[in-house]
Scaffold this motif. Sequence first.
Motif, PDB file in Angstrom:
ATOM      1  N   THR A  26       0.581  -1.254   0.046  1.00 17.00           N
ATOM      2  CA  THR A  26       0.168  -0.092   0.020  1.00 17.00           C
ATOM      3  C   THR A  26       0.893   1.311  -0.109  1.00 17.00           C
ATOM      4  O   THR A  26       0.463   1.985  -0.898  1.00 17.00           O
ATOM      5  N   ARG A  27       1.808   1.379   0.714  1.00 18.15           N
ATOM      6  CA  ARG A  27       2.663   2.552   0.942  1.00 18.15           C
ATOM      7  C   ARG A  27       3.614   2.622  -0.397  1.00 18.15           C
ATOM      8  O   ARG A  27       3.825   3.775  -0.762  1.00 18.15           O
ATOM      9  N   LEU A  28       4.053   1.523  -0.934  1.00 21.44           N
ATOM     10  CA  LEU A  28       4.732   1.649  -2.177  1.00 21.44           C
ATOM     11  C   LEU A  28       3.823   2.034  -3.324  1.00 21.44           C
ATOM     12  O   LEU A  28       4.228   2.904  -4.128  1.00 21.44           O
ATOM     13  N   ALA A  29       2.535   1.600  -3.449  1.00 22.04           N
ATOM     14  CA  ALA A  29       1.569   2.102  -4.407  1.00 22.04           C
ATOM     15  C   ALA A  29       1.509   3.432  -4.258  1.00 22.04           C
ATOM     16  O   ALA A  29       1.335   4.349  -5.294  1.00 22.04           O
ATOM     17  N   GLY A  30       1.419   4.067  -2.872  1.00 17.40           N
ATOM     18  CA  GLY A  30       0.962   5.409  -2.892  1.00 17.40           C
ATOM     19  C   GLY A  30       2.402   6.259  -3.243  1.00 17.40           C
ATOM     20  O   GLY A  30       1.979   7.324  -3.732  1.00 17.40           O
ATOM     21  N   GLY A  32       4.345   5.652  -5.375  1.00 20.63           N
ATOM     22  CA  GLY A  32       4.417   5.585  -7.325  1.00 20.63           C
ATOM     23  C   GLY A  32       3.380   6.598  -7.712  1.00 20.63           C
ATOM     24  O   GLY A  32       3.568   7.310  -8.574  1.00 20.63           O
ATOM     25  N   LYS A  33       2.084   6.609  -6.935  1.00 19.12           N
ATOM     26  CA  LYS A  33       1.290   7.611  -7.364  1.00 19.12           C
ATOM     27  C   LYS A  33       1.607   9.087  -7.097  1.00 19.12           C
ATOM     28  O   LYS A  33       1.269   9.962  -7.788  1.00 19.12           O
ATOM     29  N   SER A  34       2.206   9.220  -6.008  1.00 14.36           N
ATOM     30  CA  SER A  34       2.605  10.587  -5.837  1.00 14.36           C
ATOM     31  C   SER A  34       3.782  11.122  -6.537  1.00 14.36           C
ATOM     32  O   SER A  34       3.771  12.161  -7.037  1.00 14.36           O
ATOM     33  N   ALA A  35       4.554  10.150  -6.994  1.00 15.21           N
ATOM     34  CA  ALA A  35       5.884  10.434  -7.893  1.00 15.21           C
ATOM     35  C   ALA A  35       5.147  10.599  -9.330  1.00 15.21           C
ATOM     36  O   ALA A  35       5.537  11.657 -10.000  1.00 15.21           O
TER      37      ALA A  35
END
Length: 71
Positions: A26-30, A32-35
């Motif tokens: 979940t944190r890695l997906a977030g 990636g979305k922020s980047a």
Amino acid sequence: MTALMIDSPWAVGMIVVVALLLFGGTRLAGLGKSAGRAIKEFKEETSGVLGTPQVDQSGRIDQAAQPGPDS
């Protein structure tokens, strides 16, 4: 100081597994979305500086972003 040498697919795989274990999916997906959002905003801002036309969501060129004949 030596450079990080990642020359095999196994090394990349191990780094991905360790990152997933440390941070979770979940944190890695977030992250990636922020980047992705930051890159999109950067492109939008620099396109105005470089003089390229702004294109809205429907694919039309924003006339307000076009430079006038006197610029």
